[in-house]
Write a protein that holds these residues in place. Structure first.
Motif, mmCIF file in Angstrom:
data_model
loop_
_atom_site.group_PDB
_atom_site.id
_atom_site.type_symbol
_atom_site.label_atom_id
_atom_site.label_comp_id
_atom_site.label_asym_id
_atom_site.label_seq_id
_atom_site.Cartn_x
_atom_site.Cartn_y
_atom_site.Cartn_z
ATOM 1 N N CYS A 1 63.885 44.733 56.629
ATOM 2 C CA CYS A 1 64.591 44.977 55.373
ATOM 3 C C CYS A 1 65.265 46.346 55.346
ATOM 4 N N CYS B 1 66.513 48.022 51.869
ATOM 5 C CA CYS B 1 67.189 47.150 50.900
ATOM 6 C C CYS B 1 66.719 47.471 49.483
ATOM 7 N N CYS C 1 59.180 42.311 49.493
ATOM 8 C CA CYS C 1 60.358 42.066 48.667
ATOM 9 C C CYS C 1 59.925 41.902 47.217
HETATM 10 S S1 SF4 Z 1 66.242 40.771 49.661
HETATM 11 FE FE1 SF4 Z 1 64.053 41.068 50.001
HETATM 12 S S2 SF4 Z 1 63.597 40.027 51.956
HETATM 13 FE FE2 SF4 Z 1 65.838 40.291 51.816
HETATM 14 S S3 SF4 Z 1 66.281 42.228 52.916
HETATM 15 FE FE3 SF4 Z 1 66.016 42.719 50.723
HETATM 16 S S4 SF4 Z 1 63.866 43.269 50.473
HETATM 17 FE FE4 SF4 Z 1 64.066 42.196 52.436
#
Ligand code: SF4
Ligand code: SF4
Length: 149
Positions: free
Chosen positions: A30, A49, A59
């Motif tokens: 991520c 992310c 996430c």
């Molecule tokens: S949306 Fe969630 S699973 Fe996808 S890259 Fe971002 S943190 Fe990771």
């Protein structure tokens, strides 16, 4: 889950529960990446992310991740070999390459915190995407993966 399923079955043979349990929760996949248009090299940043919870390395909206982050890609048994940017420590990559799981993997250690203690989780070094202006992203490159690897 079946006993030591990661040793006994191919990735394509895992149940949904086993597949999800195989993720070590490191958060490395991520981290943002930049691809060089000319060379195809992929640079990994120490910027996570926007949806990655840096406290848990999970996430924060897993169910809706693809709608909220268009660049988030689904990992499937068929694609593990193609996702060359997966870190060498990634459990899916390790199993795909026949290397088994590391001692710090929660399925081996029995403790999810062992991932952070081993320095594999990104909590101790990553910053969150909203905290980094676009023009500073280049300053956050921590590794470059050549196209040939
Ligand atoms: S949306 Fe969630 S699973 Fe996808 S890259 Fe971002 S943190 Fe990771
Ligand atoms: S790099 Fe692999 S093991 Fe780590 S969080 Fe991503 S999918 Fe899970």
């Amino acid at each position: 889950m079946r006993e030591r399923f990661w040793q006994r079955f191919a990735l394509s043979e895992l149940t949904h529960e086993e597949w999800e349990a195989l993720c070590d929760g490191c958060g490395r996949c991520c981290l943002l990446k930049l691809e060089d248009d000319d060379t195809g090299d992929i640079a990994t940043l120490d910027v996570a992310c926007q949806l990655l919870d840096l406290g848990t390395c999970r996430c924060s909206d897993y169910e809706h991740r693809f709608e909220r982050v268009p660049g988030c890609t689904q990992l499937t048994p068929e694609r593990v070999g193609d996702f060359r940017w997966l870190p060498p420590s990634c459990a899916y990559r390790r199993v795909h390459e026949g290397r088994g799981l590391a001692a710090w993997h929660p399925l081996i250690s029995g403790d999810p915190r062992s991932v952070q203690r081993a320095g594999i989780g990104v909590s101790h070094f990553a910053v969150s995407e909203p905290d980094v202006p676009d023009e500073e992203l280049d300053d956050h490159i921590i590794a470059v993966l050549p196209i040939s690897q």
